[in-house]
Design a protein around this motif. Structure first.
Motif, PDB file in Angstrom:
ATOM      1  N   TYR A 196      -2.346   2.993   7.004  1.00 58.16           N
ATOM      2  CA  TYR A 196      -3.058   1.742   6.714  1.00 58.16           C
ATOM      3  C   TYR A 196      -3.141   0.869   7.965  1.00 58.16           C
ATOM      4  CZ  TYR A 196      -3.543  -3.133   5.228  1.00 58.16           C
ATOM      5  OH  TYR A 196      -3.923  -4.456   5.118  1.00 58.16           O
ATOM      6  N   VAL A 214      -5.627   3.284  -0.117  1.00 56.14           N
ATOM      7  CA  VAL A 214      -5.053   2.930   1.193  1.00 56.14           C
ATOM      8  C   VAL A 214      -6.177   2.697   2.199  1.00 56.14           C
ATOM      9  CG1 VAL A 214      -3.677   3.764   3.153  1.00 56.14           C
ATOM     10  CG2 VAL A 214      -2.873   4.146   0.805  1.00 56.14           C
ATOM     11  N   VAL A 267       0.810  -1.229   0.000  1.00 58.98           N
ATOM     12  CA  VAL A 267       0.000   0.000   0.000  1.00 58.98           C
ATOM     13  C   VAL A 267       0.839   1.273   0.000  1.00 58.98           C
ATOM     14  CG1 VAL A 267      -1.867  -1.183   1.240  1.00 58.98           C
ATOM     15  CG2 VAL A 267      -0.205   0.175   2.540  1.00 58.98           C
ATOM     16  N   LYS A 303       1.887   6.236   4.416  1.00 63.05           N
ATOM     17  CA  LYS A 303       0.701   5.503   3.969  1.00 63.05           C
ATOM     18  C   LYS A 303       0.635   4.113   4.601  1.00 63.05           C
ATOM     19  CE  LYS A 303       0.033   7.996  -0.365  1.00 63.05           C
ATOM     20  NZ  LYS A 303       0.012   7.948  -1.836  1.00 63.05           N
ATOM     21  N   SER A 304       1.768   3.468   4.750  1.00 60.21           N
ATOM     22  CA  SER A 304       1.782   2.157   5.406  1.00 60.21           C
ATOM     23  C   SER A 304       1.389   2.282   6.873  1.00 60.21           C
ATOM     24  CB  SER A 304       3.164   1.517   5.278  1.00 60.21           C
ATOM     25  OG  SER A 304       3.474   1.262   3.926  1.00 60.21           O
ATOM     26  N   TRP A 334      -8.417  -0.476   1.242  1.00 56.43           N
ATOM     27  CA  TRP A 334      -7.830  -1.763   1.622  1.00 56.43           C
ATOM     28  C   TRP A 334      -7.684  -1.894   3.141  1.00 56.43           C
ATOM     29  CZ3 TRP A 334      -8.421  -5.507  -1.427  1.00 56.43           C
ATOM     30  CH2 TRP A 334      -8.356  -5.335  -2.812  1.00 56.43           C
ATOM     31  N   ALA A 335      -7.543  -0.753   3.821  1.00 56.69           N
ATOM     32  CA  ALA A 335      -7.515  -0.799   5.291  1.00 56.69           C
ATOM     33  C   ALA A 335      -8.819  -1.364   5.831  1.00 56.69           C
ATOM     34  CB  ALA A 335      -7.247   0.586   5.861  1.00 56.69           C
TER      35      ALA A 335
END
Length: 323
Positions: free
Chosen positions: A211, A69, A61, A207-208, A72-73
């Protein structure tokens, strides 16, 4: 918005919690259940695979647009992270390495905590043992909402907001109901978790990290799996304070839905709880239960007879020994 819930207090009772007496009765009749009280070594490998899965997701992501992001989270990461909190629940009962290696379970719980993003495992263990020993105990069981929650979240819209904010209430409620001194292991849990979060940010970026944290916040809030928070002990039927769920989401939640069975036999790992029900079917089949956590969430929000006040509480008798 919506009718105001008529209930203005918890359901106070003067009886002991029902699980200890039922446990004694069932064990007298079916002593073979004791053979199910053993560690589940598969739990170790499942947790390691879940941590690895989220590490791969953190990498995937890192370059996505923000909308993806967050998508998918919620669509994926929330399921993994909520499932991981229930894996930690299993580990808190020493189901990974057994009671003889209790400290191994604590360290493994800290490892399982990593993809959740917030230090949780050690504190959960301390408060969850109190929940089992003193179910509904006033000032002890932090699974019970505060008086403020019961008073304020009393309409359809406010209950909907309460469901969304459940992870925040679970995080901060112990500080108001049953604060405890910070333990050495809690400090270690916090330092390791913050270090891990910093590494994720440094290696893969913001972003990771977002997430990871969003997956936990969204997965523990308005999410199908979160129906178990309400299904387990909220009193939809007067006189019943624990309910089981026998639907398909048990496959993602280490059978936490088998909640009457779990409170009756907390030393039986989730994998074996369906066997408990099968062996002692005449005890469990007659109890009210659910087949849909989504329906539980809907009914909680829409039913104007149910609110955060819909919990059984009792004044604890005798000596209290907190975890």
């Amino acid at each position: 918005m919506g009718n105001r819930v008529a209930r203005e207090d918890f359901e106070w009772v003067y009886t002991d919690e029902p699980h200890a007496s039922r446990r004694r009765e069932i064990l007298a009749k079916y002593p073979e259940i004791k053979s199910l009280m053993k560690p589940d070594p598969n739990l170790i490998w499942i947790i390691m695979l879940m941590v690895l899965t989220q590490l791969v997701a953190f990498y995937l992501v890192k370059d996505l647009d923000w909308k993806w992001v967050l998508f998918w989270a919620y669509a994926f990461g929330s399921c993994i992270n909520h499932s991981m909190t229930l894996a930690i629940h299993e580990v808190s009962h020493n189901s990974a390495f057994g009671n003889s290696r209790a400290l191994w379970n604590r360290w493994f719980g800290i490892f399982a905590n990593l993809p959740i993003g917030v230090p949780y495992s050690i504190s959960f263990k301390r408060y969850h043992m109190d929940h089992h020993r003193y179910l509904g105990g006033d000032g002890i069981d932090v699974d019970i909402p505060t008086d403020f929650e019961g008073w304020f979240f009393c309409t359809t819209f406010r209950k909907f907001v309460w469901v969304i904010l459940q992870p925040l209430f679970y995080a901060f409620r112990p500080l108001f109901i049953n604060p405890k001194p910070i333990s050495y292991l809690e400090m270690i849990n916090t330092v390791i978790q913050i270090t891990f979060d910093i590494i994720i940010y440094y290696v893969w970026g913001i972003k990771s990290l977002v997430y990871m944290l969003a997956a936990s916040l969204l997965g523990l809030g308005l999410h199908p799996i979160s129906g178990h928070f309400i299904a387990e002990h909220y009193m939809f039927l007067k006189g019943h304070e624990t309910y089981s769920y026998y639907g398909p989401l048990n496959l993602l939640t280490f059978n936490v839905g088998y909640h009457n069975e779990h409170h009756d036999f907390p030393n039986v790992p989730g994998k074996n709880l369906p066997l408990v029900r099968k062996i002692a079917a005449e005890y469990y089949d007659r109890l009210p239960h659910y087949n849909s956590w989504i329906r539980v969430l809907y009914d909680f929000v829409m039913d104007d007879t149910v609110s955060p006040y819909s919990r059984v509480k009792r004044h604890q008798k005798g000596k209290v020994e907190l975890e």
